[in-house]
Write a protein that holds these residues in place. Sequence first.
Motif, PDB file in Angstrom:
ATOM      1  N   LYS A   1     -24.704 -28.461  29.523  1.00 27.42           N
ATOM      2  CA  LYS A   1     -24.787 -28.712  28.245  1.00 27.42           C
ATOM      3  C   LYS A   1     -26.548 -28.649  27.605  1.00 27.42           C
ATOM      4  O   LYS A   1     -26.605 -27.980  26.703  1.00 27.42           O
TER       5      LYS A   1
ATOM      6  N   GLU B   1     -27.775 -25.092  27.327  1.00 26.88           N
ATOM      7  CA  GLU B   1     -27.381 -24.521  26.052  1.00 26.88           C
ATOM      8  C   GLU B   1     -27.998 -25.090  24.989  1.00 26.88           C
ATOM      9  O   GLU B   1     -28.084 -24.310  23.937  1.00 26.88           O
ATOM     10  N   LYS B   2     -28.448 -26.086  24.872  1.00 25.30           N
ATOM     11  CA  LYS B   2     -29.367 -26.860  23.703  1.00 25.30           C
ATOM     12  C   LYS B   2     -30.698 -26.490  23.816  1.00 25.30           C
ATOM     13  O   LYS B   2     -31.174 -26.835  22.851  1.00 25.30           O
TER      14      LYS B   2
ATOM     15  N   ILE C   1     -23.392 -16.003  29.664  1.00 22.35           N
ATOM     16  CA  ILE C   1     -23.141 -15.386  28.106  1.00 22.35           C
ATOM     17  C   ILE C   1     -24.187 -15.341  27.261  1.00 22.35           C
ATOM     18  O   ILE C   1     -24.677 -16.633  27.067  1.00 22.35           O
TER      19      ILE C   1
ATOM     20  N   ARG D   1     -23.610 -19.738  27.109  1.00 27.97           N
ATOM     21  CA  ARG D   1     -23.173 -20.485  28.130  1.00 27.97           C
ATOM     22  C   ARG D   1     -23.538 -20.149  29.368  1.00 27.97           C
ATOM     23  O   ARG D   1     -23.886 -19.022  29.675  1.00 27.97           O
TER      24      ARG D   1
ATOM     25  N   GLN E   1     -22.859 -21.344  33.424  1.00 28.69           N
ATOM     26  CA  GLN E   1     -21.890 -22.047  34.158  1.00 28.69           C
ATOM     27  C   GLN E   1     -22.210 -21.781  35.446  1.00 28.69           C
ATOM     28  O   GLN E   1     -22.399 -20.384  35.939  1.00 28.69           O
TER      29      GLN E   1
ATOM     30  N   VAL F   1     -15.181 -21.627  31.562  1.00 29.43           N
ATOM     31  CA  VAL F   1     -14.861 -21.510  30.274  1.00 29.43           C
ATOM     32  C   VAL F   1     -15.801 -21.618  29.245  1.00 29.43           C
ATOM     33  O   VAL F   1     -16.937 -22.171  29.648  1.00 29.43           O
ATOM     34  N   ALA F   2     -15.667 -20.823  28.218  1.00 30.11           N
ATOM     35  CA  ALA F   2     -16.901 -20.885  27.230  1.00 30.11           C
ATOM     36  C   ALA F   2     -16.298 -20.853  25.986  1.00 30.11           C
ATOM     37  O   ALA F   2     -14.872 -20.206  25.737  1.00 30.11           O
ATOM     38  N   GLU F   3     -16.799 -21.311  24.882  1.00 30.43           N
ATOM     39  CA  GLU F   3     -16.279 -21.350  23.783  1.00 30.43           C
ATOM     40  C   GLU F   3     -16.826 -20.302  22.866  1.00 30.43           C
ATOM     41  O   GLU F   3     -17.978 -20.081  22.645  1.00 30.43           O
TER      42      GLU F   3
ATOM     43  N   LEU G   1     -14.427 -31.487  30.180  1.00 29.99           N
ATOM     44  CA  LEU G   1     -15.485 -31.092  29.239  1.00 29.99           C
ATOM     45  C   LEU G   1     -15.065 -30.186  28.148  1.00 29.99           C
ATOM     46  O   LEU G   1     -15.930 -30.055  27.041  1.00 29.99           O
ATOM     47  N   PHE G   2     -14.076 -29.444  28.179  1.00 28.55           N
ATOM     48  CA  PHE G   2     -13.413 -28.569  27.257  1.00 28.55           C
ATOM     49  C   PHE G   2     -12.272 -28.881  26.527  1.00 28.55           C
ATOM     50  O   PHE G   2     -11.927 -28.404  25.449  1.00 28.55           O
TER      51      PHE G   2
ATOM     52  N   PRO H   1     -17.391 -32.750  25.699  1.00 27.88           N
ATOM     53  CA  PRO H   1     -18.929 -32.497  25.587  1.00 27.88           C
ATOM     54  C   PRO H   1     -19.328 -31.251  25.417  1.00 27.88           C
ATOM     55  O   PRO H   1     -20.551 -30.831  25.030  1.00 27.88           O
ATOM     56  N   MET H   2     -18.606 -30.242  26.218  1.00 21.96           N
ATOM     57  CA  MET H   2     -19.178 -28.784  26.158  1.00 21.96           C
ATOM     58  C   MET H   2     -18.515 -28.052  25.175  1.00 21.96           C
ATOM     59  O   MET H   2     -18.914 -26.948  25.060  1.00 21.96           O
ATOM     60  N   ARG H   3     -17.813 -28.481  24.156  1.00 22.16           N
ATOM     61  CA  ARG H   3     -17.582 -27.777  22.963  1.00 22.16           C
ATOM     62  C   ARG H   3     -18.661 -27.793  22.159  1.00 22.16           C
ATOM     63  O   ARG H   3     -19.579 -28.710  22.204  1.00 22.16           O
ATOM     64  N   LYS H   4     -18.651 -26.771  21.122  1.00 23.64           N
ATOM     65  CA  LYS H   4     -19.966 -26.359  20.381  1.00 23.64           C
ATOM     66  C   LYS H   4     -20.009 -27.596  19.479  1.00 23.64           C
ATOM     67  O   LYS H   4     -21.124 -27.884  18.765  1.00 23.64           O
TER      68      LYS H   4
ATOM     69  N   TYR I   1     -19.607 -30.662  19.644  1.00 24.18           N
ATOM     70  CA  TYR I   1     -20.079 -31.963  20.152  1.00 24.18           C
ATOM     71  C   TYR I   1     -21.561 -32.133  19.960  1.00 24.18           C
ATOM     72  O   TYR I   1     -22.307 -31.215  20.323  1.00 24.18           O
TER      73      TYR I   1
END
Lengths: 394, 160
Positions: free
Chosen positions: A65, A68-69, A343, A352, A354, B62-64, B121-122, B148-151, B153
């Motif tokens: 996370k 990503e930020k 990604i 993303r 991972q 997993v990715a959103e 997380l998703f 928390p891993m969703r955009k 969040y």
Amino acid sequence: MMHPTPKNESHRSRSECLRTDLIGWEIGPYHSSLPAPMKLRLVLDGEIIVSGSVETGFLHKGLEKAIEKHDWNASIAYSDHLDPEAAIYGELALCLAVEEIAGIDVPARAVSIRVILSELTRLSAHMLYLVNVSKAVGAETLVHYVLRDRERILDLFELLTGARFSINFLRFGGVSADVTEGFIERVLEVCDLIRIRIKEYNDLLTFNNTFLKRTAKMGILSAELVNRFGITGSNARAAGVTFDVRKAHPYLSYKSLDFRVPVGRGTDGVLGDSHDRFLLKLLEMTESLEILKHVAETIPSGAFLNRQILPEAGAEDYRIKVPSGEAYTRVESSRGMISCHVISEGGPKPSRIQFHTPTTAALMALPEVLVGIRIEDLPVLLASLDLSIAEADR
Amino acid sequence: MEANAILSKLEKAAPGKVLESGRFGRSDLLSVWIESTAVHAFAKAVSEEPTLKLQWLENLSVAEVGDSLVVSWFLRSRETQAQLVMRSSVIITSEKEAVELASVCDVWPMAAPLENEAAQLFGIRFKNASGETIETCRTLLADDSEFPMRKSYSVGASAK
């Protein structure tokens, strides 16, 4: 996360042990016998472990996370923290993925520097493994000898990157700086030194009767468990499964390098036992030394960085922009296969990133491996599996 | 194993299940899209197909993407050396609602910790073959109302 409790309740050496009614023990998340924060729930019959389950998640960093930020610039520094004891592999998996997405060719000199760093890290991490196993069996002499020698490798990291840990040295397209004067010569010196030291470690511990009693036929990780849980790295190879990412999916210049992939033979116990895993690490160190020597002697001249996607010096927008796309890469870390799925949507931040790490699979097998061992052998088993909770709880 | 050869074997093992196929990124890896309701049946078919034996789930990612969660299962075989990326997507109905997907733990035992992590997380509720939700061990977050891993969040918002 919780891992399943095994149904197998077969015991070993019951006649030698104190027997009582079954009792439950909960160890952790913080305990000196554990390699890092984790919780073990054990059922004991006297001193013998009858069943157990593992819980992790106490060290979760929210690394993916956080990546990503932040801008792409920060992602390499963050990926360092995937496994602080072997920082290069997270960086490398990420860089290879971004380079695949952006179609960046990495200069040959940078490739060689990356191989040198990867193999030095493998040596350093394997030496830490020797320390952890020695500590667990109470062989203090070896602990001091190995730590003394490992400092020489950390000195090399410092000489090249300015840092002993969390080196943050790779860049998309190469490395952040060329090798410093005298670095290659010192790498060769350290290779010669460690080669002699491996023999010393071997003489001191590997076939020591007390060490054999603590490790041989203890904590057997079979090939069946390896295949069932997707275990990789030296844990899998000690069980006879010959999978090494450097051979199966060659990256950097590993395709052109001549090296062996040692596998366990169970010569002093059973295939896949704790002793096999220890011995395999020593054999892998020997192979890393050969790779290092060859690459250091043949390092090509030229650029160390392809600046294709890096902003110009002094540019107003300093942020890296990676084109849209995705990639999946794998590297062989000191513990096994690290894979990375990246990604990009073309923006200044990753969409993303991972990581999948080898400890996740090893933890799944732990409840099955610890059945039948004595409670006193638990720290030896945990050390011999080379678990990194930091990478599992990323 | 060549991508085309794998694709024809997939058609034989699980006829009509592949919605779309193509290369994964710039690599030679074959990627196939599966309807979310067909995930379990497809997983079982490719793991049991004797010419593929995709019995190793190497990774689950997993990715959103847009309004969906895209799940990628990276598969390989130790025996046939075949590799495949199986993908499916589920639409997010609400930022605080979990979505449902079939669990593949019975096909690939190594999926358990990966599904557990994705669940926390998703917000994916994994269901087993008999339709029951697989219990999630919430060790990462005490509160199960956010993922928390969703955009959507917001980092730090739950620390108040």
